[in-house]
Design an enzyme around this catalytic site. Structure first.
Site, mmCIF file in Angstrom:
data_model
loop_
_atom_site.group_PDB
_atom_site.id
_atom_site.type_symbol
_atom_site.label_atom_id
_atom_site.label_comp_id
_atom_site.label_asym_id
_atom_site.label_seq_id
_atom_site.Cartn_x
_atom_site.Cartn_y
_atom_site.Cartn_z
ATOM 1 N N CYS A 11 -3.767 6.164 -1.988
ATOM 2 C CA CYS A 11 -4.315 5.408 -3.097
ATOM 3 C C CYS A 11 -4.133 6.238 -4.352
ATOM 4 C CB CYS A 11 -5.793 5.080 -2.891
ATOM 5 S SG CYS A 11 -6.513 4.213 -4.306
ATOM 6 N N HIS A 24 -7.093 4.832 7.380
ATOM 7 C CA HIS A 24 -6.134 5.854 6.950
ATOM 8 C C HIS A 24 -6.183 7.036 7.909
ATOM 9 C CE1 HIS A 24 -4.797 4.768 2.654
ATOM 10 N NE2 HIS A 24 -5.180 3.670 3.275
ATOM 11 N N ASP A 71 0.826 -1.207 0.000
ATOM 12 C CA ASP A 71 0.000 0.000 0.000
ATOM 13 C C ASP A 71 0.865 1.264 0.000
ATOM 14 O OD1 ASP A 71 -1.876 2.028 0.578
ATOM 15 O OD2 ASP A 71 -3.091 0.702 1.808
HETATM 16 ZN ZN ZN Z 1 -4.412 1.930 2.664
#
Ligand code: ZN
Length: 311
Positions: free
Chosen positions: A239, A208, A13
């Site tokens: 993202c 987040h 991520d």
């Molecule tokens: Zn994430």
């Protein structure tokens, strides 16, 4: 046994969200340091075409290294059957699939509607059953708490999608606050519903810290019985297909919270903080976050390992 599982998602991520590509040898060193700190589940890569995400071009090589680390569950993100095949070939222990509750985000992220992604979950579940039945399959419901493209996401849509993913063969379904819209009341409500609907299949909280509520949201999820938490060392991540999304929950701060509360994580905080060095070395100039790293541990701080023996 640790009471909560901290699942480190930084190497996937985090790294896929920054412009620079961390060289492979630095990735391996960083993953080694995370493992040495006691992390026992790491999302190490994403199996997507290198032309879309050059940061993940070495996914198979990273997996092949990570699976040599004792006791580590090696996880990879796969958006489709082709990616799942490659991840299984490389030897992953767990697959995770992004299934977005927001059609707009789903189309931007994986070019498929949520319904089409459920069919993808089914196909991958069947592939895994044929090739590697011991591999676990997780679906993470992205934008479960709101979406930068669509705005509000109906809670009914999130829960329906989670149920469909379980019916399609997912072992676990977690909820992801992909863009940092969640608040603790919403987290409590949605995880309570999720656990009521899918029981033991209810999975991780992926929060987040975009608006500073990441840790509060994790605590809210913990209060609702969630025991797996995704986090990213140094808060790396976001993202690429969700404008404005930044920063996963900081692993160091999350571990500090749990350990300070007397909830064991199995993680050595000093070694965890030391794992920031190989991260910084592999991504020169990239900002890393975290209040615990800045402030240091409080005087007299006693982690759970000092009061109870751990295997
Ligand atoms: Zn994430």
């Amino acid at each position: 046994m640790p009471q909560v599982l901290i699942s480190e998602v930084g190497p996937r991520d985090g790294l896929q969200s920054v412009k620079a590509t961390m060289p492979t040898e630095h990735k391996l060193r960083w993953i080694d340091a995370l493992h040495a700190a006691g992390l026992r589940e790491i999302e190490v890569a994403s199996f997507v075409p290198a032309r879309l995400l050059p940061q993940m071009a070495d996914a198979a090589e990273v997996v092949r290294h990570a699976i040599t680390l004792p006791g580590l569950v090696v996880m990879a993100l796969v958006p489709n059957r082709k990616g799942a095949q490659a991840a299984l070939d490389a030897g992953v222990h767990k697959l995770t699939m992004p299934v977005s509750a927001s059609p707009a985000h789903s189309l931007a992220n994986v070019r498929k509607t949520p319904t089409e992604m459920v069919e993808e979950v089914r196909a991958i579940s069947e592939l895994r059953r044929e090739l590697a039945p011991q591999v676990r399959l997780e679906a993470g419901i992205s934008t479960a708490f709101g979406c930068t493209l669509q705005g509000l996401v109906a809670e009914d849509d999130v829960i329906r999608l989670a149920v469909q993913c379980v019916e399609a063969g997912a072992d676990d379904v977690g909820l992801s606050d992909t863009v940092g819209y969640a608040n603790p009341a919403q987290v409590r409500r949605l995880f309570r519903r999720l656990r009521a609907e899918i029981g033991v299949h209810a999975g991780a909280a992926h929060m987040h810290n975009t608006r500073g509520l990441g840790i509060a949201n994790c605590l809210a999820a913990f209060d609702e019985g969630v025991r797996t938490f995704d986090a990213s060392l140094g808060g790396l991540g976001g993202c690429p297909y969700a404008p404005g999304a930044s920063g996963n929950v900081v692993t160091e701060d999350l571990v500090f919270m749990f350990e300070a509360m007397g909830v064991s994580t199995g993680i050595d905080l000093d070694k965890l903080l030391a794992a920031r060095a190989p991260l910084a070395a592999g991504l020169p100039g990239e900002p890393v976050y975290g209040m615990t790293a800045e402030a240091g541990l409080p005087k007299g701080f006693a982690p759970t390992t000092s009061t109870q023996q751990q295997a």
